[in-house]
Design an enzyme around this catalytic site. Structure first.
Site, PDB file in Angstrom:
ATOM      1  N   GLU A   1      -1.240   9.902  25.815  1.00  0.00           N
ATOM      2  CA  GLU A   1      -0.928   8.628  25.163  1.00  0.00           C
ATOM      3  C   GLU A   1      -2.044   8.208  24.216  1.00  0.00           C
ATOM      4  O   GLU A   1      -1.794   7.758  23.098  1.00  0.00           O
ATOM      5  CB  GLU A   1      -0.703   7.560  26.235  1.00  0.00           C
TER       6      GLU A   1
ATOM      7  N   HIS B   1      -2.234  10.309  21.019  1.00  0.00           N
ATOM      8  CA  HIS B   1      -1.174   9.830  20.118  1.00  0.00           C
ATOM      9  C   HIS B   1      -1.627   8.577  19.374  1.00  0.00           C
ATOM     10  O   HIS B   1      -1.426   8.446  18.157  1.00  0.00           O
ATOM     11  CB  HIS B   1       0.087   9.543  20.946  1.00  0.00           C
TER      12      HIS B   1
ATOM     13  N   HIS C   1      12.611  20.709  18.526  1.00  0.00           N
ATOM     14  CA  HIS C   1      13.874  20.094  18.087  1.00  0.00           C
ATOM     15  C   HIS C   1      13.592  18.826  17.282  1.00  0.00           C
ATOM     16  O   HIS C   1      14.269  18.546  16.294  1.00  0.00           O
ATOM     17  CB  HIS C   1      14.733  19.782  19.315  1.00  0.00           C
TER      18      HIS C   1
END
Length: 327
Positions: free
Chosen positions: A72, A75, A305
């Site tokens: 986290e 990020h 993806h």
């Protein structure tokens, strides 16, 4: 630093933020730090014994997991750097009289809103509509930065192609379909519905009788605790997953027709190459989607993806930019 070089760097950082966000979400680390912007009241992840004890005392309802907390915080560090790069772009834009002003200003406002969504993602405990909005904000940001980059470079296309002028509205329609599909993907992920159907081509069992669209797509479900791991029942998650699959079929069909028309009718090698790139990315994205189902959502494929969706979006933004400039 030249504007084009700065924009390239910023695009790379934006893609990293999107992928790191996906990796954090898919690793169930979205609440690795229960507060914002720090982590357990610190500017870094608590790792020392006294830091861990202090964090546990301050947040007794949470179990301190340094591995998830680091995901986290990394990020957040990358996102913070991205914010500085966007601020630098805005500064340069207003320093140069020939540079665009409105688009960099809007991008700067968007990055501030993204920061707010990042905060709300934590403070509202992964509420799906907030998580999905944060995801869409990231895709919007990279698209606008890409558009700004394209505006800084000359685009030369041969004239005399009236069929392509007619193709521009259809390309915009395809872009709209892809955006809706990405939103559906964000809703699927934020509601933990990616494994609601584990067979192909649609879903196992009597899925038609289990459809519950009103409950599945209601954005303001409430819960006493966290939304982590989802709060919807099976029928709702299955409905979301089925909608994403049907959306994929419709979007893929529309994009294939766009590729065919561009290759058949265009005399521009640039547009032909763009069509082949779009086809390659589309095939890769379909293969990744199928792999997610067959292999039960492996982390690497699931993150890829997300990357595939971003690259498809950028390719369609370029195609629309080229076609509408030509039209």
């Amino acid at each position: 630093m030249q504007m084009t070089s700065l924009l390239k760097l910023t695009l790379v950082f934006t893609l990293c933020v999107i992928l790191m966000g996906a990796y954090t979400r898919l690793s169930d680390a979205g609440l690795g730090c229960p507060d914002w912007p720090g982590c357990y009241g610190m500017i870094k992840v608590p790792t020392q014994s006294h830091e861990l004890a202090k964090a546990q005392d301050s947040f007794p309802e949470h179990t301190v997991e340094p591995e998830k907390a680091w995901l986290e915080m990394i990020h957040r560090y990358i996102a913070g750097t991205l914010g500085l790069l966007v601020a630098f772009i805005l500064f340069i834009s207003f320093r140069r009289p020939d540079a665009p002003k409105k688009l960099p200003s809007f991008i700067a406002l968007l990055i501030l809103f993204q920061a707010a969504l990042g905060m709300w993602t934590v403070t509202m405990k992964l509420m799906p509509v907030v998580v999905m909005s944060h995801l869409i904000g990231g895709f919007t940001l990279i698209s606008l930065l890409w558009l700004l980059y394209l505006r800084t470079k000359p685009l030369r296309l041969p004239g005399g192609e009236p069929r392509l002028r007619k193709l521009a509205p259809y390309a915009l329609f395809c872009l709209s379909l892809l955006v809706l599909q990405i939103i559906l993907g964000g809703w699927t992920s934020s509601n933990y519905a990616a494994l609601a159907c584990t067979t192909l081509p649609i879903c196992e069992g009597d899925w038609v009788s289990n459809l519950d669209p009103l409950h599945a797509f209601y954005p303001l479900h409430k819960t006493e605790g966290s939304y982590e791991f989802g709060i919807l029942d099976y029928s709702s998650r299955m409905t979301i997953h089925v909608a994403h699959r049907f959306g994929a079929i419709i979007t893929a069909t529309a994009l294939l027709w766009l590729v065919y028309c561009m290759i058949k009718f265009s005399h521009s090698q640039l547009l032909k190459r763009s069509a082949w790139v779009l086809l390659g990315l589309l095939c890769l994205q379909i293969a990744l989607g199928i792999s997610n189902v067959v292999l039960h959502l492996p982390l690497g494929i699931a993150v890829s993806h997300n990357a595939g969706a971003a690259l498809l979006l950028l390719t369609l933004v370029f195609i629309n930019y080229a076609l509408w400039r030509k039209a």
